[in-house]
Enzyme design. Structure first.
Site, PDB file in Angstrom:
ATOM      1  N   HIS A 194       0.823  -1.212   0.000  1.00  0.00           N
ATOM      2  CA  HIS A 194       0.000   0.000   0.000  1.00  0.00           C
ATOM      3  C   HIS A 194       0.855   1.259   0.000  1.00  0.00           C
ATOM      4  O   HIS A 194       2.092   1.205   0.053  1.00  0.00           O
ATOM      5  CB  HIS A 194      -0.961  -0.009   1.192  1.00  0.00           C
ATOM      6  CG  HIS A 194      -0.293  -0.008   2.541  1.00  0.00           C
ATOM      7  ND1 HIS A 194       0.279   1.116   3.091  1.00  0.00           N
ATOM      8  CD2 HIS A 194      -0.132  -1.005   3.458  1.00  0.00           C
ATOM      9  CE1 HIS A 194       0.774   0.821   4.285  1.00  0.00           C
ATOM     10  NE2 HIS A 194       0.548  -0.463   4.534  1.00  0.00           N
ATOM     11  N   CYS A 210       3.216  -4.621   6.779  1.00  0.00           N
ATOM     12  CA  CYS A 210       2.854  -4.461   5.372  1.00  0.00           C
ATOM     13  C   CYS A 210       4.012  -3.849   4.588  1.00  0.00           C
ATOM     14  O   CYS A 210       4.998  -3.375   5.150  1.00  0.00           O
ATOM     15  CB  CYS A 210       1.613  -3.587   5.235  1.00  0.00           C
ATOM     16  SG  CYS A 210       0.085  -4.384   5.798  1.00  0.00           S
TER      17      CYS A 210
END
Length: 306
Positions: A194, A210
């Protein structure tokens, strides 16, 4: 991670062999079995510079760790005018299949091999903090994509932020203040690739596990990467290759810290050469002095060994 990098995180709030398309750096894949691509650049910081090293890292599609490895001792907050910077845009492709997305956490780079193009796109990334590590040795796929992702913190995240005096809502809505940025590729096990709501952190251990990219880079991937694309996580701090002409190269990055002492720079992270690397470094024509220096310096740039 050395103390300088830790301090930086705490305080932060016509080249041959590749080309720039939008924000992405695209390398043509060699057709002769070579794994060495690109060329390094050298630039000089302008006199009167007022920009941090992150500015130049972003300008040349580098992560901060890549720039710091290639330029030991440089002032990360305000490089002096006249300082010569190495831009490490030559690299050895990871020793794995050239398919889909390959994320090498150790060098904090994401490799995307678009199907049918004979090219590889290389993007710098931020990864998980110590104790909140990004996965390694995991193969998955892009399960879904979302523009304008929301963020639902876990109970542990709520406790962490609350202890820091920054309580979180149950769900952080989509928008420019969302830590996930404006686009996300979900890859299973609660992980995603992301964007970010910050102007730092690419090339650092900053996330809860992440993979974080600059916003223009995640937008590029969001638009180009199909759902179902293979995603492979590896941890390869040392890469080596014997090229078709017989030349041998090694590229050494500082391995990821596994203890607080290593993260604080109080202990050196040891390097272990894999069997595939040793098939290159163990050849009789390898200059052992050059090899030892490459392992010691950990510059993140390919070094010729013979």
């Amino acid at each position: 991670m050395n103390m300088k990098l830790k301090t930086l995180f705490a305080a932060a709030f016509a080249v041959v062999g590749f080309c720039s398309t939008a924000s992405a750096v695209t390398y043509p894949l060699p057709t002769d079995g070579s794994r060495l691509v690109g060329q390094n650049q050298v630039i000089t910081i302008p006199e009167g510079n007022t920009q941090p090293l992150e500015y130049f890292a972003a300008e040349y599609q580098m992560g901060l760790s890549n720039m710091m490895e290639a330029n030991p001792g440089v002032d990360t907050f305000l490089p002096k005018g006249g300082t010569v910077l190495n831009i490490p845009q030559q690299l050895i492709l990871p020793d794995t299949v050239h398919e889909g997305i390959v994320i090498n956490s150790a060098e904090m780079r994401l490799y995307y091999y678009p199907k049918g193009t004979n090219t590889v796109i290389v993007l710098p990334i931020g990864i998980g903090q110590l104790g909140k590590d990004t996965p390694i040795n995991w193969t998955t796929k892009v399960e879904r994509k979302k523009a304008g992702p929301t963020w639902t913190p876990t109970a542990k995240m709520h406790a962490e932020y609350r202890a820091a005096g920054e309580p979180l809502p149950a769900v952080v809505p989509a928008g420019p203040d969302n830590p996930m940025g404006l686009y996300a590729l979900y890859i299973g096990r609660l992980y995603a690739i992301h964007g970010t709501n910050a102007n730092f952190g690419i090339g650092l251990r900053v996330s809860h596990g992440c993979v974080r990219l600059r916003n223009e880079d995640i937008k590029f991937l969001f638009e180009k990467v199909p759902v179902g694309t293979r995603v492979q996580f590896i941890d390869e701090p040392v890469k080596a290759t014997t090229e078709p002409d017989g030349s041998r190269y090694i590229e050494v990055h500082n391995p990821l810290s596994t203890t607080e002492a290593q993260f604080e720079g109080q202990e050196i992270v040891p390097i272990t050469l894999t069997k595939s690397v040793q098939t290159v470094t163990g050849q009789p024509d390898v200059d052992q002095v050059v090899l030892d220096e490459a392992i010691k310096n950990r510059s993140g740039m390919p070094v010729r060994l013979n």
